[in-house]
Design an enzyme around this catalytic site. Structure first.
Site, PDB file in Angstrom:
ATOM      1  N   ARG A 168       2.170  38.993  71.765  1.00 37.10           N
ATOM      2  CA  ARG A 168       3.148  38.008  71.284  1.00 37.10           C
ATOM      3  C   ARG A 168       4.538  38.491  71.667  1.00 37.10           C
ATOM      4  O   ARG A 168       5.161  37.970  72.586  1.00 37.10           O
ATOM      5  CB  ARG A 168       3.010  37.797  69.765  1.00 37.10           C
ATOM      6  CG  ARG A 168       3.622  36.495  69.265  1.00 37.10           C
ATOM      7  CD  ARG A 168       5.128  36.527  69.090  1.00 37.10           C
ATOM      8  NE  ARG A 168       5.608  37.478  68.123  1.00 37.10           N
ATOM      9  CZ  ARG A 168       6.872  37.897  68.016  1.00 37.10           C
ATOM     10  NH1 ARG A 168       7.797  37.451  68.826  1.00 37.10           N
ATOM     11  NH2 ARG A 168       7.209  38.765  67.090  1.00 37.10           N
ATOM     12  N   GLU A 169       5.044  39.502  71.010  1.00 38.67           N
ATOM     13  CA  GLU A 169       6.362  40.048  71.372  1.00 38.67           C
ATOM     14  C   GLU A 169       6.340  40.510  72.829  1.00 38.67           C
ATOM     15  O   GLU A 169       7.301  40.311  73.570  1.00 38.67           O
ATOM     16  CB  GLU A 169       6.709  41.221  70.450  1.00 38.67           C
ATOM     17  CG  GLU A 169       8.025  41.912  70.765  1.00 38.67           C
ATOM     18  CD  GLU A 169       9.257  41.107  70.395  1.00 38.67           C
ATOM     19  OE1 GLU A 169       9.294  40.554  69.279  1.00 38.67           O
ATOM     20  OE2 GLU A 169      10.182  41.012  71.224  1.00 38.67           O
ATOM     21  N   HIS A 175      13.607  45.843  66.380  1.00 42.00           N
ATOM     22  CA  HIS A 175      13.989  45.943  67.775  1.00 42.00           C
ATOM     23  C   HIS A 175      14.692  47.267  68.031  1.00 42.00           C
ATOM     24  O   HIS A 175      15.203  47.903  67.107  1.00 42.00           O
ATOM     25  CB  HIS A 175      14.834  44.741  68.199  1.00 42.00           C
ATOM     26  CG  HIS A 175      13.967  43.578  68.577  1.00 42.00           C
ATOM     27  ND1 HIS A 175      13.636  43.291  69.878  1.00 42.00           N
ATOM     28  CD2 HIS A 175      13.301  42.683  67.815  1.00 42.00           C
ATOM     29  CE1 HIS A 175      12.820  42.236  69.910  1.00 42.00           C
ATOM     30  NE2 HIS A 175      12.605  41.854  68.663  1.00 42.00           N
ATOM     31  N   HIS A 178       9.541  44.464  61.319  1.00 40.45           N
ATOM     32  CA  HIS A 178       9.631  44.227  62.757  1.00 40.45           C
ATOM     33  C   HIS A 178      10.984  44.718  63.219  1.00 40.45           C
ATOM     34  O   HIS A 178      12.014  44.187  62.786  1.00 40.45           O
ATOM     35  CB  HIS A 178       9.486  42.726  62.998  1.00 40.45           C
ATOM     36  CG  HIS A 178       9.529  42.313  64.427  1.00 40.45           C
ATOM     37  ND1 HIS A 178       8.390  42.175  65.195  1.00 40.45           N
ATOM     38  CD2 HIS A 178      10.566  41.989  65.241  1.00 40.45           C
ATOM     39  CE1 HIS A 178       8.723  41.772  66.421  1.00 40.45           C
ATOM     40  NE2 HIS A 178      10.032  41.642  66.471  1.00 40.45           N
ATOM     41  N   THR A 224      16.072  41.634  64.178  1.00 40.58           N
ATOM     42  CA  THR A 224      15.909  40.868  65.414  1.00 40.58           C
ATOM     43  C   THR A 224      16.841  41.336  66.531  1.00 40.58           C
ATOM     44  O   THR A 224      16.523  41.200  67.699  1.00 40.58           O
ATOM     45  CB  THR A 224      16.160  39.381  65.123  1.00 40.58           C
ATOM     46  OG1 THR A 224      15.435  39.029  63.947  1.00 40.58           O
ATOM     47  CG2 THR A 224      15.707  38.505  66.263  1.00 40.58           C
ATOM     48  N   ARG A 234       1.862  34.818  56.367  1.00 40.34           N
ATOM     49  CA  ARG A 234       3.018  35.678  56.181  1.00 40.34           C
ATOM     50  C   ARG A 234       4.255  34.851  56.433  1.00 40.34           C
ATOM     51  O   ARG A 234       4.282  34.004  57.303  1.00 40.34           O
ATOM     52  CB  ARG A 234       2.952  36.846  57.161  1.00 40.34           C
ATOM     53  CG  ARG A 234       4.148  37.766  57.136  1.00 40.34           C
ATOM     54  CD  ARG A 234       5.184  37.463  58.177  1.00 40.34           C
ATOM     55  NE  ARG A 234       5.094  38.294  59.355  1.00 40.34           N
ATOM     56  CZ  ARG A 234       5.818  38.109  60.449  1.00 40.34           C
ATOM     57  NH1 ARG A 234       6.688  37.148  60.508  1.00 40.34           N
ATOM     58  NH2 ARG A 234       5.652  38.894  61.487  1.00 40.34           N
ATOM     59  N   HIS A 270       1.702  33.426  65.607  1.00 42.84           N
ATOM     60  CA  HIS A 270       3.097  33.467  65.202  1.00 42.84           C
ATOM     61  C   HIS A 270       3.675  32.097  65.475  1.00 42.84           C
ATOM     62  O   HIS A 270       3.606  31.621  66.607  1.00 42.84           O
ATOM     63  CB  HIS A 270       3.745  34.541  66.082  1.00 42.84           C
ATOM     64  CG  HIS A 270       5.186  34.772  65.869  1.00 42.84           C
ATOM     65  ND1 HIS A 270       5.657  35.721  64.995  1.00 42.84           N
ATOM     66  CD2 HIS A 270       6.275  34.240  66.463  1.00 42.84           C
ATOM     67  CE1 HIS A 270       6.983  35.732  65.054  1.00 42.84           C
ATOM     68  NE2 HIS A 270       7.371  34.857  65.929  1.00 42.84           N
ATOM     69  N   HIS A 288      11.005  79.411  73.918  1.00 40.87           N
ATOM     70  CA  HIS A 288      10.013  78.459  73.460  1.00 40.87           C
ATOM     71  C   HIS A 288       8.614  78.831  73.933  1.00 40.87           C
ATOM     72  O   HIS A 288       7.648  78.728  73.197  1.00 40.87           O
ATOM     73  CB  HIS A 288      10.357  77.049  73.955  1.00 40.87           C
ATOM     74  CG  HIS A 288      11.566  76.478  73.309  1.00 40.87           C
ATOM     75  ND1 HIS A 288      11.745  75.145  73.119  1.00 40.87           N
ATOM     76  CD2 HIS A 288      12.670  77.070  72.793  1.00 40.87           C
ATOM     77  CE1 HIS A 288      12.904  74.929  72.537  1.00 40.87           C
ATOM     78  NE2 HIS A 288      13.486  76.071  72.332  1.00 40.87           N
TER      79      HIS A 288
END
Lengths: 466, 466
Positions: free
Chosen positions: A60-61, A244, A242, A215, A181, A121, A339
């Site tokens: 979807r996204e 971004h 959600h 968003t 939702r 969605h 390290h």
């Protein structure tokens, strides 16, 4: 001055309740399970960092990613791979977006995935809802803009209209026995009262989840924590998030949200999505592994991570970033002398993640100018050569000198060590004779015609596949 | 139900002091400068999000990156580019690491950089200190492991020894008139009492800065905020922070640290460093732009960002990640119909960063199945074609249908729109005649032999260089 460790142990009862034991587990927690070393925070009963779900939104996204163009076959492959990985939900593009989106949605619902539930969605619109409920999805996500910005620019509608429409859509979807939702866009720039009002309303109607979304990618973790915590006190349903990644906080925000009582996090593979994307699946896994490794290992099939990332990368024609969480070529590469020494002694010193959990191996780079004799010693032992520490330090000096000119490959290092070892054994060389050693190396290369190349070696991706 | 906007305005005085004005600036703050929409937090007097410095460590931490091998010429180029960008400090590899590191350090100190001061980074050891002070650096960073882990595995020394040595090194470096910072490794898994004791001690002696480091990349932002805030109350000197990115929190942690009163953040270009690196310069800039755009724009030469990233990427033979902050090809790519519509109306709707600030342009992708008629309308206007909204929606339906088969390039979209427009003008086409339009398109392509290609168009990096 600082108390000695003994003194600390003795005075333990007098001090702030901190476990000062040096018995620290590889995830940084002590025997009580609290973060070691920092004043142990009282367990936060809101925190869901050991009980959370993934809503995987590559389909979807991810479709909103600049170069994404998934045909059905590709979507099916991705859906199956995500199912194998074990994500809780797979979210699909709205079936109302186009006839093909609808067909794809229906096809994927028919796959009979073993583990993942399917969500779609939609906009907060009865037209979209009527289509969605017929596709076979397990749940429907409804999104609307509540921030003043979006109300003005994206919908041109006011809050009362939004609320009325939301109720209609929610009740319709619920009547079909489908999860629902409700979420806002741009939640972090929304008026708080608006937001809480509408969430409280839809919670009362009986949505399964409400969602908050950053968003535009501007939220920061403390802000996220506060909003989610506030929301947690207002609704009884689940809370989805959600984020971004425009300002690099998508993973941290997801973590803060879970600490504050959120229950679900949206991800996409490699974070692909609108603009520079959202919380990446692999990155979130890395973060949550540190919070509770057992939970993550038991729940998800971590060995699938690289495969699903490669699948998606190929489908959208991108390269997995060099520094990608866990699977990027350098994720487990340790170089510096300090390290490398500590890593060789105890990997958890500088490694909060264990590559083996993901079917990968660690790589300690040792043929460079910053190398240290301990890293070289480890290689000496792997090669089964017998050298004293003094001899190893001597050989290391030679390796560093050569590395000043160009990085030495592992093969170069092995050659140097073997030649050194043989020469020592045969009495041709002693510690502190660099010119002699130079000559012996030249002779070695000449006899085998194996002169090292002149250009700096490019480090290949060296972690082995399981 | 929710109050209407009018009601909200009226009741303003009764409510929690929140500015409900819709006059939100592009950085999400209202006219008072507080984060819009969320209950405006009282200004945090500790916060340094409008007053902070960059310690750019590409030439120290970055040298620990897997494929880094910088010759002197490359280091000089990078140093000059960073100086042009305007970083406050440039940190170099310890001159004690090898003779070449020392020579490089001295050479860079002689460059006479306009803006950036030069620091080097040494172990807490008089041998290293003696070398460092002779190189011409402006400051020396001293690091030691204080966590139980590291004390056991990396140095094998206890706290009293560490403190004694620290004092000796600090006083020596100060006596040379050189800045000195003292920092611990693995600070977030260190015993708090140990940490605060030693920092308090060195603060009293007069170090310029103390530093905390998340050496393994396990810290989270709230934890960072708490530790830095605590430290802020213990020392009077500056506080520097160094965050690894194994769990994706390096940028968020830096932000939380600045909120808590830290003053300096270590970065490297593209975040290169040990394992998957540290806080990336570009990512930090993105985050801080949202916090205070004027501060960042006035202080740093943002148009240099892409150039310095390309320079470093080339030097270490990596690709700039597709999703890189600001400069990644998709950072400003907007695709979805909803988003494109809002963006076209007002870019700040979905864009918290302005690409023009960095010498870049925005790209709205419109030739795909998720496109919306508003995005198409914008293109129609750019092409100076006259079409009604109804006609535009009709043409959009065609574009979406074609995009269901393969993504349409901008050229494809333009062709479709021009053919549509001409046909409408000539009376050969009306709204709602898709088959007629299909035929006209076929005729158009046949007459020009310009059949669209069959394979999905790969989206090129489209943001234009300044």
């Amino acid at each position: 001055m600082c108390p000695t460790p003994d003194q600390i142990e003795t005075n333990k009862e007098d001090m702030v309740p901190v476990d000062l034991s040096t018995a620290v587990k590889s995830n940084g927690t002590d025997r009580h399970g609290d973060k070691k070393g920092f004043y142990a925070r009282p367990s936060d009963f809101l925190s869901n960092t050991s009980n959370w779900k993934i809503i995987e939104s590559t389909l979807r996204e991810g479709e909103q990613f600049a170069t994404a163009w998934f045909d059905l076959e590709t979507k099916i492959k991705i859906a199956r791979a995500l199912d194998d990985f074990g994500v809780d939900y797979i979210e699909l593009t709205s079936p109302a977006a186009s006839p093909e989106s609808r067909a794809h949605c229906e096809a994927i619902c028919k796959l009979g995935l073993k583990r993942s539930k399917i969500l779609t969605h939609i906009r907060c619109h009865m037209d979209d809802a009527r289509i969605a409920v017929e596709t076979g999805v397990d749940g429907v996500d409804v999104v609307i803009g509540t921030s003043s910005f979006l109300r003005e620019h994206s919908h041109g509608k006011d809050m009362t209209w939004i609320t009325k429409t939301a109720i209609e859509v929610i009740e319709f979807v619920k009547s079909k026995g489908i999860e629902i939702r409700f979420s806002s866009e741009d939640s972090f720039r929304s008026d708080l009262v608006d937001l809480l009002s509408i969430y409280q309303t839809v919670d009362k109607i009986g949505v399964n989840r409400v969602g908050v979304a950053d968003t535009v990618g501007c939220a920061d973790p403390r802000q996220v924590y506060e909003l989610v915590r506030t929301l947690r006190g207002v609704v009884g349903c689940d809370i989805e998030t959600h984020f971004h990644n425009d300002t690099g906080c998508a993973i941290a925000n997801a973590y803060a949200a879970l600490e504050a009582g959120a229950t679900h996090v949206d991800t996409s593979v490699l974070g692909i999505g609108e603009r520079n994307g959202i919380t990446p699946l692999g990155g979130l896994i890395a973060r949550m592994m540190v919070a509770d490794p057992e939970y993550v290992k038991n729940k998800y099939n971590l060995h699938m991570l690289r495969e699903v990332e490669n699948l998606v990368a190929e489908a959208v024609e991108i390269q997995v970033p060099f520094n990608n969480y866990i699977t990027g070529f350098c994720a487990f590469t340790h170089k510096a002398g300090i390290h490398a020494k500590a890593i060789l002694a105890n990997p958890s010193t500088y490694e909060i993640l264990n590559p083996a959990d993901f079917g990968m191996t660690r790589y300690v780079s040792i043929g460079h100018r910053l190398t240290g004799w301990n890293a070289i010693k480890s290689r000496v032992e792997q090669l089964n050569l017998e050298l004293t520490d003094e001899q190893i330090k001597d050989a290391t000096a030679k390796i560093k000198a050569l590395a000043d000119v160009r990085t030495q490959t592992m093969e170069d290092v092995d050659t140097i060590l073997r030649v050194y070892h043989t020469a020592i054994q045969q009495g041709k060389l002693k510690v502190g004779q660099p010119e002699v050693f130079d000559r012996l190396l030249d002779e070695h290369h000449a006899s085998r015609d194996t002169s090292p190349s002149r250009t700096p070696a490019k480090r290949q991706r060296t972690d082995a596949e399981a």
